[in-house]
Scaffold this motif. Structure first.
Motif, PDB file in Angstrom:
ATOM      1  N   ARG A   1       0.754  -1.258   0.099  1.00  0.00           N
ATOM      2  CA  ARG A   1       0.237  -0.049   0.018  1.00  0.00           C
ATOM      3  C   ARG A   1       1.022   1.261  -0.279  1.00  0.00           C
ATOM      4  O   ARG A   1       1.561   1.777   0.774  1.00  0.00           O
ATOM      5  CB  ARG A   1      -0.617   0.065   1.374  1.00  0.00           C
TER       6      ARG A   1
ATOM      7  N   ARG B   1       0.575   5.720   0.517  1.00  0.00           N
ATOM      8  CA  ARG B   1      -0.035   6.578   0.820  1.00  0.00           C
ATOM      9  C   ARG B   1       0.249   7.687   0.270  1.00  0.00           C
ATOM     10  O   ARG B   1       1.912   8.334   1.145  1.00  0.00           O
ATOM     11  CB  ARG B   1      -0.456   6.185   2.053  1.00  0.00           C
TER      12      ARG B   1
ATOM     13  N   LEU C   1      -4.197   9.981  -1.019  1.00  0.00           N
ATOM     14  CA  LEU C   1      -4.291   9.184  -1.896  1.00  0.00           C
ATOM     15  C   LEU C   1      -3.649   7.575  -1.920  1.00  0.00           C
ATOM     16  O   LEU C   1      -2.523   7.513  -1.178  1.00  0.00           O
ATOM     17  CB  LEU C   1      -3.770   9.706  -3.350  1.00  0.00           C
TER      18      LEU C   1
ATOM     19  N   ARG D   1      -6.105  -1.198  -6.038  1.00  0.00           N
ATOM     20  CA  ARG D   1      -6.643  -0.275  -6.865  1.00  0.00           C
ATOM     21  C   ARG D   1      -6.344   1.154  -5.754  1.00  0.00           C
ATOM     22  O   ARG D   1      -5.115   1.262  -5.563  1.00  0.00           O
ATOM     23  CB  ARG D   1      -7.453  -0.911  -4.914  1.00  0.00           C
ATOM     24  N   LEU D   2      -7.289   2.015  -6.719  1.00  0.00           N
ATOM     25  CA  LEU D   2      -6.836   3.359  -6.222  1.00  0.00           C
ATOM     26  C   LEU D   2      -7.964   4.192  -5.067  1.00  0.00           C
ATOM     27  O   LEU D   2      -8.767   3.561  -6.118  1.00  0.00           O
ATOM     28  CB  LEU D   2      -6.681   3.880  -7.917  1.00  0.00           C
ATOM     29  N   LYS D   3      -7.290   4.881  -4.644  1.00  0.00           N
ATOM     30  CA  LYS D   3      -8.339   5.553  -3.951  1.00  0.00           C
ATOM     31  C   LYS D   3      -8.083   7.149  -2.757  1.00  0.00           C
ATOM     32  O   LYS D   3      -7.151   6.774  -2.811  1.00  0.00           O
ATOM     33  CB  LYS D   3      -8.541   4.610  -2.219  1.00  0.00           C
ATOM     34  N   VAL D   4      -9.156   7.815  -3.821  1.00  0.00           N
ATOM     35  CA  VAL D   4      -8.677   9.027  -3.595  1.00  0.00           C
ATOM     36  C   VAL D   4      -9.421  10.453  -2.103  1.00  0.00           C
ATOM     37  O   VAL D   4     -10.775   9.614  -2.501  1.00  0.00           O
ATOM     38  CB  VAL D   4      -8.303  10.189  -4.635  1.00  0.00           C
ATOM     39  N   ASN D   5      -9.225  10.631  -1.087  1.00  0.00           N
ATOM     40  CA  ASN D   5     -10.406  11.312   0.242  1.00  0.00           C
ATOM     41  C   ASN D   5      -9.854  12.758  -0.502  1.00  0.00           C
ATOM     42  O   ASN D   5      -9.022  13.299  -0.802  1.00  0.00           O
ATOM     43  CB  ASN D   5      -9.367  10.027   1.378  1.00  0.00           C
TER      44      ASN D   5
END
Length: 253
Positions: free
Chosen positions: A209, A211, A220, A244-248
């Motif tokens: 992961r 970050r 991100l 997986r790609l995650k954006v806050n």
């Protein structure tokens, strides 16, 4: 005290069991005696009961006691734990392939001693040894965690858990190995890697992961999950890969 219905579906959370009424209590006494080198002592007691709403009988009763636990000014810790279980199997349970426990009531207990060195040192360790009865037989266990902190940026850890079980229905061993490697390039960018293997599923799992904190509240994540499965030739073959790609993103007003 908590009651979880038989048809409850924990879609967004985790519950230990369904169709049970759980009653639990705990007590803890943590004095700070005037003893050279000792920062604090701890004495703990926990009790829990899982009552089956389906079978209208107690399914699990557990008692966990820590008669002695000492924390030292140097950061080290030593402790002794005792645990007692009463398990009622309403139907046969296959613990591992080929080893099936018949329905009935089982009582067993466990003793464990453990020690931990200070986490403030570059090299730290935690070791636990356990022995006792387990359902129809006995169980011996060992677990250890060894951590290396190169500096504030790089940390590596190896954790091993091993159980030796001897039951009337058969003998078997279990092994769990976990490896972590974390690197913080800057206060805003880090990479965490986790590898795990267990002898029951005979699978190796990797999670990596990344970050990146763009600014507080906006970050991100890029996550890679990969698995290997052991085949009949004692070789590991890839089973799946997921990215997986995650954006806050936080909007303040």
């Amino acid at each position: 005290w908590i009651e979880i219905g038989e048809h409850y579906n924990p879609a967004l959370g985790f519950v230990p069991r369904r169709g049970v009424r759980i009653t639990s209590t705990s007590a803890e006494y943590r004095p700070r005696p005037d003893i050279a080198g000792v920062r604090q002592l701890s004495f703990e007691f926990e009790y829990s009961d899982y009552y089956s709403l389906v079978h209208r009988a107690s399914e699990t009763r557990e008692i966990a006691m820590t008669p002695f636990q000492a924390f030292f000014h140097s950061g080290e810790m030593v402790e002794y734990e005792f645990g007692w279980n009463r398990e009622r199997l309403f139907e046969p349970w296959e613990v591992v392939e080929g080893v099936e426990l018949p329905a009935g009531v089982y009582e067993f207990s466990r003793h464990a001693v453990s020690a931990m060195t200070s986490e403030g040192r570059p090299l730290s360790a935690r070791v636990e040894l356990g022995t006792g009865s387990f359902f129809s037989g006995t169980r011996r266990s060992f677990s250890g965690e060894f951590t290396w902190r190169k500096d504030r940026h790089v940390t590596a850890a190896l954790e091993l858990e091993r159980n030796w079980l001897s039951l009337k229905e058969g003998d078997f061993n279990t092994t769990l190995v976990m490896l972590r490697f974390d690197s913080a390039f800057t206060p805003f960018a880090s990479l965490s890697n986790f590898v795990q293997y267990d002898s029951e599923s005979k699978n190796i799992g990797l999670q990596s992961r990344f970050r990146w904190i763009l600014r507080p509240g906006n970050e991100l994540f890029l996550v890679l999950n990969h698995g290997w499965e052991e085949n009949q030739f004692d070789r590991f073959t890839p089973t799946q890969s997921r990215v997986r790609l995650k954006v806050n993103y936080t909007v303040r007003f």
